[in-house]
Design a protein around this motif. Structure first.
Motif, PDB file in Angstrom:
ATOM      1  N   UNK A 173      -8.753 -14.884 -41.244  1.00  0.00           N
ATOM      2  CA  UNK A 173      -8.618 -13.441 -41.030  1.00  0.00           C
ATOM      3  C   UNK A 173      -8.161 -12.766 -42.315  1.00  0.00           C
ATOM      4  N   UNK A 174      -8.385 -11.485 -42.454  1.00  0.00           N
ATOM      5  CA  UNK A 174      -7.936 -10.774 -43.665  1.00  0.00           C
ATOM      6  C   UNK A 174      -6.418 -10.828 -43.784  1.00  0.00           C
ATOM      7  N   UNK A 175      -5.960 -10.832 -45.004  1.00  0.00           N
ATOM      8  CA  UNK A 175      -4.515 -10.772 -45.271  1.00  0.00           C
ATOM      9  C   UNK A 175      -4.142  -9.299 -45.348  1.00  0.00           C
ATOM     10  N   UNK A 176      -3.146  -8.900 -44.560  1.00  0.00           N
ATOM     11  CA  UNK A 176      -2.721  -7.508 -44.544  1.00  0.00           C
ATOM     12  C   UNK A 176      -1.363  -7.382 -45.224  1.00  0.00           C
ATOM     13  N   UNK A 177      -1.321  -6.507 -46.216  1.00  0.00           N
ATOM     14  CA  UNK A 177      -0.101  -6.346 -47.012  1.00  0.00           C
ATOM     15  C   UNK A 177       0.487  -4.961 -46.821  1.00  0.00           C
ATOM     16  N   UNK A 178       1.775  -4.918 -46.567  1.00  0.00           N
ATOM     17  CA  UNK A 178       2.465  -3.641 -46.425  1.00  0.00           C
ATOM     18  C   UNK A 178       2.480  -2.941 -47.776  1.00  0.00           C
ATOM     19  N   UNK A 179       1.942  -1.731 -47.827  1.00  0.00           N
ATOM     20  CA  UNK A 179       1.829  -1.017 -49.102  1.00  0.00           C
ATOM     21  C   UNK A 179       3.203  -0.656 -49.669  1.00  0.00           C
ATOM     22  N   UNK A 180       4.210  -0.573 -48.828  1.00  0.00           N
ATOM     23  CA  UNK A 180       5.538  -0.162 -49.274  1.00  0.00           C
ATOM     24  C   UNK A 180       6.371  -1.365 -49.706  1.00  0.00           C
ATOM     25  N   UNK A 181       6.432  -2.388 -48.854  1.00  0.00           N
ATOM     26  CA  UNK A 181       7.296  -3.537 -49.138  1.00  0.00           C
ATOM     27  C   UNK A 181       6.574  -4.669 -49.862  1.00  0.00           C
ATOM     28  N   UNK A 182       5.246  -4.717 -49.708  1.00  0.00           N
ATOM     29  CA  UNK A 182       4.495  -5.823 -50.292  1.00  0.00           C
ATOM     30  C   UNK A 182       4.505  -7.069 -49.427  1.00  0.00           C
ATOM     31  N   UNK A 183       5.120  -7.004 -48.230  1.00  0.00           N
ATOM     32  CA  UNK A 183       5.201  -8.164 -47.347  1.00  0.00           C
ATOM     33  C   UNK A 183       3.937  -8.290 -46.500  1.00  0.00           C
ATOM     34  N   UNK A 184       3.718  -9.521 -46.060  1.00  0.00           N
ATOM     35  CA  UNK A 184       2.615  -9.776 -45.144  1.00  0.00           C
ATOM     36  C   UNK A 184       2.882  -9.105 -43.796  1.00  0.00           C
ATOM     37  N   UNK A 185       1.829  -8.672 -43.161  1.00  0.00           N
ATOM     38  CA  UNK A 185       1.989  -8.042 -41.846  1.00  0.00           C
ATOM     39  C   UNK A 185       2.455  -9.037 -40.801  1.00  0.00           C
ATOM     40  N   UNK A 186       2.256 -10.325 -41.052  1.00  0.00           N
ATOM     41  CA  UNK A 186       2.707 -11.337 -40.093  1.00  0.00           C
ATOM     42  C   UNK A 186       4.225 -11.320 -39.931  1.00  0.00           C
ATOM     43  N   UNK A 187       4.942 -10.781 -40.924  1.00  0.00           N
ATOM     44  CA  UNK A 187       6.402 -10.725 -40.819  1.00  0.00           C
ATOM     45  C   UNK A 187       6.809  -9.692 -39.770  1.00  0.00           C
ATOM     46  N   UNK A 188       6.225  -8.515 -39.845  1.00  0.00           N
ATOM     47  CA  UNK A 188       6.544  -7.456 -38.877  1.00  0.00           C
ATOM     48  C   UNK A 188       5.807  -7.648 -37.566  1.00  0.00           C
ATOM     49  N   UNK A 189       4.587  -8.161 -37.668  1.00  0.00           N
ATOM     50  CA  UNK A 189       3.781  -8.343 -36.469  1.00  0.00           C
ATOM     51  C   UNK A 189       2.705  -7.291 -36.352  1.00  0.00           C
ATOM     52  N   UNK A 190       1.724  -7.577 -35.536  1.00  0.00           N
ATOM     53  CA  UNK A 190       0.587  -6.670 -35.372  1.00  0.00           C
ATOM     54  C   UNK A 190       0.982  -5.381 -34.688  1.00  0.00           C
ATOM     55  N   UNK A 191       1.913  -5.482 -33.757  1.00  0.00           N
ATOM     56  CA  UNK A 191       2.319  -4.291 -33.019  1.00  0.00           C
ATOM     57  C   UNK A 191       3.212  -3.425 -33.892  1.00  0.00           C
ATOM     58  N   UNK A 192       2.791  -2.199 -34.141  1.00  0.00           N
ATOM     59  CA  UNK A 192       3.528  -1.329 -35.054  1.00  0.00           C
ATOM     60  C   UNK A 192       4.921  -1.007 -34.545  1.00  0.00           C
ATOM     61  N   UNK A 193       5.132  -1.128 -33.223  1.00  0.00           N
ATOM     62  CA  UNK A 193       6.442  -0.854 -32.645  1.00  0.00           C
ATOM     63  C   UNK A 193       7.305  -2.106 -32.560  1.00  0.00           C
ATOM     64  N   UNK A 194       6.777  -3.220 -33.069  1.00  0.00           N
ATOM     65  CA  UNK A 194       7.575  -4.436 -33.090  1.00  0.00           C
ATOM     66  C   UNK A 194       7.619  -5.165 -31.763  1.00  0.00           C
ATOM     67  N   UNK A 195       6.737  -4.811 -30.849  1.00  0.00           N
ATOM     68  CA  UNK A 195       6.703  -5.472 -29.539  1.00  0.00           C
ATOM     69  C   UNK A 195       5.935  -6.790 -29.670  1.00  0.00           C
ATOM     70  N   UNK A 196       6.457  -7.853 -29.091  1.00  0.00           N
ATOM     71  CA  UNK A 196       5.767  -9.131 -29.170  1.00  0.00           C
ATOM     72  C   UNK A 196       5.633  -9.762 -27.788  1.00  0.00           C
TER      73      UNK A 196
END
Length: 227
Positions: A173-196
């Motif tokens: 799958x594509x690697x998604x990078x946070x434009x602000x922090x530079x972290x992978x989206x896998x750290x925060x998660x797919x759900x923008x509200x942090x729901x898992x």
């Protein structure tokens, strides 16, 4: 009564007539204002919900597609490629030398990805610049050994708990990078509200603490995970 007093009295009565509380015209205006506000709020909310994640994260493709399912079928379990070294450190993503224990500069199949790997990396003895989905921030220290080689059953966590069923995937799958922090989206998660829904949906500090509380009865100490 003087002319000035008459004008003042008439003006006061006119004004009172225009601003009488409960006037249907005023209620209608207020109602339209509320509807407009709610409509604008709903549009902004939905726009943010849909557009914000797309603006926050940039997508990058891996150097070429990697078929995990094919490799686990041929090589065995996860530890065949992602292993602990003798000193207990984690090997992470295999380097070129490890891959060449099985691969040569002659393609082992007819896929375009295998051809790219052999031509661009094996033949040129060049490391593949993989983008690591699970890479933690630099201030975080994570010991794979402590989590998969625990002294009791609670300390032995399988790969799926944190990484999901990536071993069954056939495409990268594509690697998604946070434009602000530079972290992978896998750290925060797919759900923008942090729901898992699953343990592998994200890798935030709260998720580590939640697991430690469940297994150890406390969150752990700062120095255990932070440099």
């Amino acid at each position: 009564m003087s002319e000035i007093e008459n004008k003042a009295e008439n003006g006061s009565m006119d004004g009172a007539g225009e601003c009488t509380a409960g006037d249907p015209k005023d209620d209608k205006g207020l109602g339209l204002g509320v509807i407009f506000f709610m409509g604008a709020f709903l549009i902004c909310f939905l726009s943010g919900w849909l557009l914000f994640p797309k603006l926050l994260y940039s997508k990058k493709e891996q150097p070429f597609n990697f078929d995990h399912a094919l490799h686990t079928g041929e090589a065995g379990d996860c530890e065949s490629c992602h292993f602990l070294r003798e000193d207990g450190t984690f090997s992470g993503i295999p380097n070129l030398e490890s891959c060449m224990e099985c691969h040569t500069d002659e393609p082992m199949g007819e896929t375009e990805d295998e051809a790219v790997f052999c031509e661009e990396y094996v033949a040129k003895e060049k490391e593949v610049p993989w983008l690591v989905y699970a890479r933690q921030p630099d201030c975080v220290y994570f010991s794979h050994a402590a989590h998969i080689m625990g002294e009791n059953a609670k300390g032995k966590i399988d790969c799926i708990t944190c990484h999901g069923h990536i071993g069954e995937s056939t495409t990268s799958r594509p690697y998604e990078e946070n434009r602000i922090t530079g972290y992978s989206r896998d750290i925060w998660g797919k759900n923008i509200w942090g729901i898992k829904k699953n343990s592998w949906d994200r890798m935030k500090m709260d998720d580590c603490a939640e697991c430690h509380v469940e297994m150890d009865g406390h969150k752990g100490y700062c120095f255990q995970c932070h440099k």
